[in-house]
Structure formats: structure tokens, C-alpha cells
Design a protein around this motif. Structure first.
Motif, mmCIF file in Angstrom:
data_model
loop_
_atom_site.group_PDB
_atom_site.id
_atom_site.type_symbol
_atom_site.label_atom_id
_atom_site.label_comp_id
_atom_site.label_asym_id
_atom_site.label_seq_id
_atom_site.Cartn_x
_atom_site.Cartn_y
_atom_site.Cartn_z
ATOM 1 N N ARG B 139 123.550 91.988 -39.343
ATOM 2 C CA ARG B 139 124.163 91.009 -38.444
ATOM 3 C C ARG B 139 123.320 90.920 -37.181
ATOM 4 O O ARG B 139 122.664 91.868 -36.787
ATOM 5 N N GLY B 140 123.374 89.753 -36.547
ATOM 6 C CA GLY B 140 122.513 89.493 -35.400
ATOM 7 C C GLY B 140 122.709 90.523 -34.305
ATOM 8 O O GLY B 140 123.817 90.803 -33.877
ATOM 9 N N ARG B 141 121.597 91.079 -33.830
ATOM 10 C CA ARG B 141 121.666 92.127 -32.806
ATOM 11 C C ARG B 141 121.587 91.548 -31.396
ATOM 12 O O ARG B 141 121.558 92.291 -30.423
ATOM 13 N N GLY B 142 121.540 90.220 -31.285
ATOM 14 C CA GLY B 142 121.407 89.616 -29.963
ATOM 15 C C GLY B 142 122.710 89.582 -29.192
ATOM 16 O O GLY B 142 122.721 89.387 -27.980
ATOM 17 N N GLY B 143 123.818 89.760 -29.883
ATOM 18 C CA GLY B 143 125.086 89.781 -29.167
ATOM 19 C C GLY B 143 126.258 89.332 -30.008
ATOM 20 O O GLY B 143 127.298 89.979 -30.047
ATOM 21 N N ALA B 144 126.082 88.217 -30.725
ATOM 22 C CA ALA B 144 127.236 87.640 -31.403
ATOM 23 C C ALA B 144 127.532 88.307 -32.747
ATOM 24 O O ALA B 144 128.639 88.187 -33.269
ATOM 25 N N GLY B 145 126.565 88.994 -33.323
ATOM 26 C CA GLY B 145 126.818 89.704 -34.575
ATOM 27 C C GLY B 145 127.004 88.801 -35.773
ATOM 28 O O GLY B 145 127.645 89.175 -36.754
ATOM 29 N N PHE B 146 126.422 87.622 -35.741
ATOM 30 C CA PHE B 146 126.560 86.692 -36.867
ATOM 31 C C PHE B 146 125.684 87.168 -38.036
ATOM 32 O O PHE B 146 124.544 87.580 -37.819
ATOM 33 N N PRO B 147 126.222 87.107 -39.269
ATOM 34 C CA PRO B 147 125.437 87.588 -40.416
ATOM 35 C C PRO B 147 124.112 86.834 -40.563
ATOM 36 O O PRO B 147 124.092 85.611 -40.707
ATOM 37 N N CYS B 170 112.122 83.504 -32.332
ATOM 38 C CA CYS B 170 112.619 84.827 -31.977
ATOM 39 C C CYS B 170 113.094 84.807 -30.531
ATOM 40 O O CYS B 170 112.358 84.439 -29.619
ATOM 41 N N ASN B 171 114.317 85.234 -30.354
ATOM 42 C CA ASN B 171 114.906 85.308 -29.019
ATOM 43 C C ASN B 171 114.538 86.649 -28.390
ATOM 44 O O ASN B 171 115.109 87.689 -28.701
ATOM 45 N N ALA B 172 113.531 86.615 -27.524
ATOM 46 C CA ALA B 172 113.086 87.819 -26.828
ATOM 47 C C ALA B 172 113.347 87.658 -25.339
ATOM 48 O O ALA B 172 112.554 88.069 -24.503
ATOM 49 N N ASP B 173 114.491 87.047 -25.025
ATOM 50 C CA ASP B 173 114.805 86.812 -23.617
ATOM 51 C C ASP B 173 115.458 88.042 -22.977
ATOM 52 O O ASP B 173 115.460 88.176 -21.762
ATOM 53 N N GLU B 174 116.013 88.898 -23.800
ATOM 54 C CA GLU B 174 116.618 90.175 -23.376
ATOM 55 C C GLU B 174 117.005 90.242 -21.895
ATOM 56 O O GLU B 174 116.493 91.054 -21.127
ATOM 57 N N TYR B 259 118.522 83.547 -16.905
ATOM 58 C CA TYR B 259 119.289 84.381 -17.837
ATOM 59 C C TYR B 259 119.880 83.554 -18.965
ATOM 60 O O TYR B 259 119.889 83.970 -20.126
ATOM 61 N N VAL B 260 120.365 82.362 -18.623
ATOM 62 C CA VAL B 260 121.077 81.562 -19.617
ATOM 63 C C VAL B 260 120.153 81.145 -20.759
ATOM 64 O O VAL B 260 120.608 80.825 -21.855
ATOM 65 N N CYS B 261 118.850 81.182 -20.538
ATOM 66 C CA CYS B 261 117.916 80.810 -21.603
ATOM 67 C C CYS B 261 117.914 81.808 -22.753
ATOM 68 O O CYS B 261 117.249 81.588 -23.761
ATOM 69 N N ASN B 298 116.787 84.119 -34.073
ATOM 70 C CA ASN B 298 117.245 85.497 -34.204
ATOM 71 C C ASN B 298 116.691 86.360 -33.083
ATOM 72 O O ASN B 298 115.590 86.129 -32.580
ATOM 73 N N ASN B 299 117.456 87.370 -32.786
ATOM 74 C CA ASN B 299 117.060 88.357 -31.794
ATOM 75 C C ASN B 299 115.859 89.189 -32.310
ATOM 76 O O ASN B 299 115.643 89.309 -33.512
ATOM 77 N N VAL B 300 115.133 89.794 -31.380
ATOM 78 C CA VAL B 300 113.988 90.649 -31.717
ATOM 79 C C VAL B 300 114.396 91.751 -32.695
ATOM 80 O O VAL B 300 113.717 91.981 -33.715
HETATM 81 C C1 LIG Z 1 124.423 83.643 -21.693
HETATM 82 C C2 LIG Z 1 123.880 84.156 -22.983
HETATM 83 C C3 LIG Z 1 122.742 84.936 -22.982
HETATM 84 C C4 LIG Z 1 122.209 85.414 -24.177
HETATM 85 N N1 LIG Z 1 121.086 86.181 -24.112
HETATM 86 C C5 LIG Z 1 120.529 86.601 -25.269
HETATM 87 C C6 LIG Z 1 119.315 87.342 -25.234
HETATM 88 O O1 LIG Z 1 118.756 87.622 -24.172
HETATM 89 N N2 LIG Z 1 118.780 87.741 -26.412
HETATM 90 C C7 LIG Z 1 119.372 87.436 -27.618
HETATM 91 O O2 LIG Z 1 118.835 87.794 -28.653
HETATM 92 N N3 LIG Z 1 120.511 86.749 -27.672
HETATM 93 C C8 LIG Z 1 121.101 86.315 -26.536
HETATM 94 N N4 LIG Z 1 122.255 85.577 -26.599
HETATM 95 C C9 LIG Z 1 122.803 85.267 -27.938
HETATM 96 C C10 LIG Z 1 122.131 84.043 -28.554
HETATM 97 O O3 LIG Z 1 122.819 82.879 -28.140
HETATM 98 C C11 LIG Z 1 122.153 84.059 -30.088
HETATM 99 O O4 LIG Z 1 123.422 84.400 -30.523
HETATM 100 C C12 LIG Z 1 121.169 85.037 -30.699
HETATM 101 O O5 LIG Z 1 119.881 84.839 -30.216
HETATM 102 C C13 LIG Z 1 121.147 84.885 -32.198
HETATM 103 O O6 LIG Z 1 120.319 85.868 -32.787
HETATM 104 P P1 LIG Z 1 120.948 87.046 -33.647
HETATM 105 O O7 LIG Z 1 121.880 86.400 -34.639
HETATM 106 O O8 LIG Z 1 119.790 87.681 -34.301
HETATM 107 O O9 LIG Z 1 121.664 87.925 -32.719
HETATM 108 C C14 LIG Z 1 122.837 85.110 -25.403
HETATM 109 C C15 LIG Z 1 123.997 84.345 -25.396
HETATM 110 C C16 LIG Z 1 124.516 83.873 -24.213
HETATM 111 C C17 LIG Z 1 125.756 83.063 -24.255
#
Ligand SMILES: Cc1cc2nc3c(=O)[nH]c(=O)nc-3n(C[C@H](O)[C@H](O)[C@H](O)COP(=O)(O)O)c2cc1C
Ligand code: SF4
Ligand code: FES
Lengths: 156, 505
Positions: B139-147, B170-174, B259-261, B298-300
Motif C-alpha cells: 500500500r502507498g507509503r506516502g500517506g493515504a495507504g492506497f493499494p 515518483c512523489n519525492a516531496d517528503e 508543502y502542498v505540492c 507513487n511515493n519513493v
Molecule cells: C498536503 C499533502 C501533502 C502530501 N505530501 C506528500 C509527500 O510529501 N510525499 C508523498 O509521497 N505523498 C504525499 N501526499 C500524498 C499524495 O497525495 C499521494 O497520496 C501519494 O503520493 C500517493 O503515493 P502512494 O500511493 O505511493 O503513497 C500528500 C498529501 C497531501 C494532502
């Protein structure tokens, strides 16, 4: 007023070098800022024209992101982390003492032009907090003495 | 003599480069390999010396320790690093190579299992690849935990105009405070992220990838850019991935301090060169993402975990974990904690074990008061909740949020009213501006908390109402979840909100 230090040929070169990218605007703005220390006003028209966007749109982008500057910062940028992990080990007091010592508010620059102090929200150094960044150099476990030597090094 | 010293930015931030300079001066003939960090940040800079094939640790090292480390008499000797409690208790799958190899040596990478997953994936169809990810339970490790597998399926199935492309982003905004796992992987084992992105591309039919990497990570940017060049030069990326005839290439893009990015649709707007404003969903990015085309975001850590799933098999990964949280979680233990760092383990470990046992309690020696789990949008949990198990559903049931699995420890000097105020202030600063409850509500939130601080009895219910409005009326989790740290602080630490009133009475 056009800045004589800004070379319009260099601006055009930077723009041209990125036009092949998908979504070239942020890479162009970063490259301009790397070259000039800011995104110079002289670049607005050429960037907008090259990307076929309005100047208002460009302004909207520039003002949205914390990173982009309209004028160069001091010779060194000191970013102090204000986020939670740094707060948990005294980051707030460290930041306040630093600003007070320099007589600055956030985003301010010392009168000698040496240091601009910016807030930052996490540097990923949360297990060795409080953390700061001087230019591209990261520093962790910062205490008053460490901050003093960093400021001295930066000429503040 | 072979010596290993991290080039991870946490190690550099506490003097690793100075230690390397001292070691070089004292032992000009020694081979010094720069690695990622093992994750024991309290021991950084951690110097490792190879003695008959076993790496012995010394730390936290200073330049003055160099001579004694070299002649084996240092009082900072820790013994074989792999035998340390912190290392032995982990299940390092995603982080198997981090701290071990030279991050920019593809030879080292392959010698430690790298590219095995990609080679296997190259023999599979896109659907088989997607099925494997589904079976792993990732499941997604970026926060939402979506499969992750389900997301990939959507992109795999998405119709694509002829000539148009699909993307892997790849979401590497961390941006979450208290998190650094993405940074550590990118600095310590960049090829694993690249390999994961290539496999994602093969799975969904994308030939182009982007890493959106925050500008606050200059070291990670440098390492990733170099790794992409090396991968391209070695045929891991490009028109003919490992001689398979399949194409995948990627680019590193740098964020600009918003941050919102990190929110995926804001990220895509930013990547396109627009303001990082959040997009309404639907359409899902999986169907209309980057430039309106089907896109995996997807998250890193999600992507960097894909190679080990293909190397060891989906079932081997799914065998770890608890309930619907399968595999390992890369905990980031931070803040006021004696032993902070990265600890990878199966889901299901308790908060108490993490904070008090692994972390050793607070750094200050004062009692622990609270832990914020899951970044700035996560709840402050009091010690009475320390039996909670770290899993997506398990933490949710306790009113918490696992998020990116960062834990920030606070001792009894923490002022929870101040932390609640900061959460609102942060939301106000970072709001993308699209929704009124977030943009204006957060500003009102700061004012309301200031009224509470000044002893105004009526302000607390107002704050609760305001949080309700933000929760209901926000498009994304920035406005929608800021109430979580605020209300958890108010609920669990009412004393911190009543102090002025008491003083006045
Ligand atoms: C305000 C906000 C900030 C977020 N910051 C990050 C972030 O820095 N890195 C990240 O991977 N997901 C972040 N997310 C979650 C992403 O929207 C997204 O769910 C995620 O990148 C999906 O990848 P994953 O399914 O691998 O987790 C954030 C969501 C919100 C609402
Ligand atoms: S909740 Fe805030 S950050 Fe999210 S979309 Fe709305 S205004 Fe933007
Ligand atoms: S919170 Fe300051 S470095 Fe992460």
C-alpha cells in the motif's frame, strides 16, 4: 529599471536550453535563479513569450512558490527549520535567539548583505534536530555555539 | 584497510565529512567508501572499519577520534555493526542495501541483489507485473495507504491515444516533518528507486518517469541525478532496458518549496509548470494525470519497495505485517528521543516499543509527553495510547494517522497549545488557497487558539466548530486533516489549554 548586471542573452540561452522538456517552466525558473540569484524582472517577458503564457500566469507561478525570489538574497542563505521535530528540541528558541541577535525578522537580510534568514519546514534531519542549512550545507544538532560559528563563518 | 563512512545528509550534518578528512589525513592509503546511513542517527557519524570481512562500528565519531579508530583502540568501538540490537531487530527489505553499499556503484548494487527484480519483471507481461504487486499487499507509503497494485491496474487499463504516453511519477516531496525515509533511500540506494520506477513503467505501459524531488534536499538531488546518468549509461534506463527492447527513461525535477505540492494533483500541476493548486478528483491522476495522460503517482518508499517484491516474490513480502498492512514499515523516529533514526520492521509493532524501547525515551531524560505520528497532519498521541499498534487501520482506530510513518517525540516541556497553534499556522502558510475553510479557516484557527491562550473560555468550542468546518469543507488533507493535530492536542492535553485561565482564577 533594467539591471545592467542582467545579461539578456544569458536569459535567452537558459530558456532555450529547457524548451524541449515537458513542463519546462519550473526548470527554467530554477536555472534563472541559479544564474542570477533571483528570477530577474528582465526575464518575465521572454519566459512568458517562449512558453506562450501570459505575464499574469507567470506572476501567479512565481508568487505561489516560496523558493523564487524577485531580488537576490544576501551572500549566504541560512534556512532554519521551524517544524515539529526541531521544535521538540528547542528549535523555536534557537530561531528566535538567532533572529534577535541579527536584528532580523524571517526573510530579512543583515545590513552588511552577508546573510538572509529564511524559515524552512523540515530538512529531513529530524533525528538530529535542531537543523539548519547554510547555502547547500546541512547542519544538525545545532546549539547556540554552533549557530555562532556558522554566523561568523558567513560573515554576519 | 577498508573504511565506510556515510555521505547521508544526516551524517554530514553532524560532521561526517570532517571525520573523513581526518581519516584521510591519518591513513592516506586506506580505502574510504562513502555509503548511505544505517539509520542509527544518534551514532552518526558512524565509521565502519572492515576487519576480516566484518564491519566494525565506531560512533558517534569526531575528527579527534580518527587515530584511535584506525589503530583499534577507540573507546567509541561498538563491535560488529550487524550485531547491534538496532540492526538485528529489523527486517530490512526496502533498506537492505542502505548504509551497506556505495550508493553510486551499480556493481555494488547488483552484487547485493539489485536488478534481480527488474530482470524477473522483464520476463512478465504488464498484467503479471500488476498482479504481483497486488499479491504483495503493498500500500502507498506516502500517506493515504492506497493499494499500489490497484492504482497500477487503473493505469494499465487506461486507454491511451495512439502516440500519447503514460507516465510514472515518483512523489519525492517528503514535506512531512519527522520524516526522512525517502531522503535516505535516494541518498543511500538511488538505483532501487530507479529500478522500481522501471518496473512500474513495464507494468502499466509507461516509458517516461519523473521524480519530483523537494528543493530542500540538495544532496538527494545530486545523488539521484548522478544515478540516473549512470543507469542510462549502463542500459538500465533508455531505449533498450537491459537489452530487452523495452524502453524507459526518467528525469529528476526539483520542487520549489511548497508543502502542498506533495499532494499528488498539486504535484502534477507543479510538474506541468503551473501553480501547485490541488485539482478536484475525479478525474483520477491514474486516468488523467501529467499533461492529462494516465499517470502512476507513487511515493519513493512505495516504488523503492517494488524491486525487493520482485526479487523475493510477492508472498515473501506479504508474509510480513499485520491485518491489512502487509510487509514492512520504514519508521522514522525523531524529535526529542534518545535514539532517533530509521527502523524498518513488519507492521504491528507498538508505539511503546518504538518510543521507549528502540528510541530509549526522550533525549532530554524528561518524561515523554506525546508523540506526533504521521507528520504535520497527524495526531498527537499521549502516553496512554502507547499500546497502539502501527498499522493503517490499527492507528486509525486510535484516532491517529500512520501517514509516512514519521514519529516525533516530545518531552514534558512541550506546550501542546503551542503545537496546536503551529499546526494552524502551518496550514495557513502552506494552503494552496482553493478552499475557503482551509485558506481562511486556518488563519481563524490561529486567532482562536490565541484567544484560548489569553483565557477566553468561549473560544474552545469555537475551535472545535472551526475544525469541523475545515474537515468537512476541504478538498485535500491539508485543510481536512489539520484539525487532527489540533483537536488531538486539545482532547488529550486539556491542561495545556487551561493554564492561563487557571492562573487568572
Ligand atoms: C498536503 C499533502 C501533502 C502530501 N505530501 C506528500 C509527500 O510529501 N510525499 C508523498 O509521497 N505523498 C504525499 N501526499 C500524498 C499524495 O497525495 C499521494 O497520496 C501519494 O503520493 C500517493 O503515493 P502512494 O500511493 O505511493 O503513497 C500528500 C498529501 C497531501 C494532502
Ligand atoms: S484543503 Fe487547503 S491545500 Fe487542500 S485544496 Fe483546499 S485550500 Fe488547497
Ligand atoms: S523537523 Fe526540522 S529537520 Fe525535520
Amino acid at each position: 529599471m533594467p539591471d545592467p548586471a542582467i545579461d539578456t542573452a544569458e536569459i535567452d540561452e537558459i530558456i532555450q536550453a529547457h524548451l524541449h522538456l515537458e513542463g519546462p517552466l519550473l526548470p527554467i525558473l530554477h536555472a534563472l535563479q541559479d544564474a542570477f540569484g533571483c528570477v530577474p524582472a528582465a526575464a518575465h517577458v521572454p519566459v512568458a513569450e517562449a512558453l506562450n503564457i501570459t505575464r499574469a500566469e507567470l506572476h501567479g507561478v512565481l508568487s505561489f512558490y516560496h523558493d523564487f525570489r524577485a531580488a537576490p538574497a544576501g551572500r549566504h542563505v541560512l534556512k532554519i527549520c521551524r517544524a515539529e521535530a526541531c521544535q521538540s528540541v528547542g528549535g523555536t528558541a534557537l530561531a528566535e535567539a538567532t533572529l534577535a541577535r541579527l536584528g532580523l525578522d524571517w526573510h530579512g537580510t543583515t545590513t552588511n548583505g552577508a546573510v538572509t534568514v529564511e524559515p524552512v519546514y523540515c530538512l529531513g534531519l529530524c533525528a538530529c534536530a535542531p537543523a539548519v542549512m547554510l547555502g547547500d550545507r546541512v547542519v544538525g544538532r545545532v546549539d547556540a555555539a554552533r549557530m555562532d560559528s556558522l554566523l561568523a563563518e558567513a560573515g554576519a | 584497510m577498508k573504511i565506510f563512512v556515510p555521505m547521508d545528509s544526516a551524517a554530514k550534518a553532524v560532521g561526517a565529512d570532517e571525520v573523513v578528512a581526518a581519516l584521510r589525513a591519518a591513513a592516506p592509503d586506506a580505502e574510504i567508501v562513502r555509503t548511505g546511513s544505517r539509520g542509527m542517527v544518534w551514532l552518526e557519524p558512524l565509521v565502519e572499519v572492515e576487519i576480516s570481512g566484518v564491519r566494525h562500528g565506531y560512533g558517534p565519531a569526531t575528527p579527534e577520534d580518527a587515530a584511535a579508530i584506525l589503530d583499534g583502540t577507540s573507546a567509541k568501538a561498538l563491535g560488529p555493526v550487524e550485531d547491534l540490537d538496532w540492526m538485528k531487530r529489523q527486517t530490512r527489505l526496502t533498506f537492505a542495501r542502505v548504509g551497506v553499499i556505495d550508493p553510486l556503484s551499480l556493481q555494488d548494487y547488483e552484487a547485493h541483489g539489485g536488478l534481480a527484480g527488474l530482470r524477473r519483471a522483464l520476463g512478465m507481461t504488464g498484467q503479471e507485473i500488476v498482479d504481483e504487486v497486488k499479491a504483495s499487499g503493498l500500500r502507498g507509503r506516502g500517506g493515504a495507504g492506497f493499494p499500489t497494485g490497484i492504482k497500477w491496474q487503473t493505469v494499465h487499463d487506461a486507454p491511451c491515444d495512439p502516440g500519447a504516453r503514460k507516465y510514472v511519477v515518483c512523489n519525492a516531496d517528503e514535506g512531512d516533518s519527522g520524516t526522512f525515509a525517502d531522503r535516505m533511500v535516494m541518498e543511500g540506494d538511488p538505483f532501487t528507486l530507479i529500478e522500481g520506477m522501471v518496473i512500474a513503467g513495464l507494468g502499466v505501459g509507461a516509458e517516461q518517469g519523473y521524480v519530483y524531488l523537494r528543493s530542500e534536499y540538495p544532496d538527494a538531488i545530486k545523488v539521484m541525478r548522478r544515478a540516473v546518468e549512470i543507469a542510462r549509461a549502463s542500459g538500465v534506463l533508455g531505449r533498450d532496458v537491459l537489452g530487452s527492447g523495452r524502453a524507459f527513461d526518467m528525469e529528476i525535477r526539483v520542487g520549489a518549496g511548497a508543502y502542498v505540492c506533495g499532494e499528488e494533483t498539486s504535484l502534477l500541476n507543479s510538474l506541468e509548470g503551473q501553480r501547485g493548486v490541488v485539482r478536484a478528483k475525479p478525474p483520477l491522476p491514474a486516468l488523467e494525470g501529467f499533461l492529462g495522460r494516465p499517470t502512476v503517482v507513487n511515493n519513493v518508499i512505495s516504488l523503492a519497495t517494488v524491486p525487493v517484491i520482485f526479487e523475493k516474490g510477492a508472498q515473501a513480502y506479504a508474509d510480513f505485517g499485520l491485518g491489512r498492512s502487509r510487509g514492512t514499515v520504514t519508521l522514522q523516529i525523531a524529535g526529542n528521543v534518545a535514539r532517533g533514526g530509521l527502523f524498518e520492521t513488519a507492521f504491528g509493532i507498538t508505539l511503546d516499543e518504538v518510543v521507549n524501547d528502540l528510541g530509549g525515551g526522550s533525549a532530554s531524560g524528561h518524561p515523554v509527553k506525546a508523540v506526533q505520528v504521521g507528520g504535520p497532519l497527524g495526531a498527537y498521541l499521549p502516553v496512554s495510547k502507547f499500546d497502539a499498534r502501527l498499522g493503517y487501520e490499527e492507528l486509525d482506530a486510535e484516532g491517529g494517522l500512520l501517514g509516512h510513518a514519521g514519529l516525533v517525540v516530545f518531552d514534558d516541556s512541550a506546550d501542546m497549545l503551542g503545537m496546536a497553534r503551529f499546526a494552524m499556522e502551518f496550514c495557513a502558510i502552506e494552503s494552496c488557497g482553493k478552499c475557503t475553510p482551509c485558506r481562511i479557516g486556518a488563519v481563524r484557527g490561529v486567532e482562536t487558539i490565541d484567544r484560548i491562550a489569553a483565557g477566553d473560555l468561549d473560544a474552545a468550542p469555537l475551535l472545535a466548530d472551526l475544525c469541523e468546518t475545515m474537515k468537512e469543507g476541504s478538498l485535500c488533507a491539508l485543510g481536512g486533516f489539520t484539525p487532527l493535530p489540533v483537536m488531538s492536542a486539545l482532547t488529550h492535553f486539556p491542561g495545556d489549554f487551561a493554564r492561563v485561565r487557571e492562573a487568572a482564577e
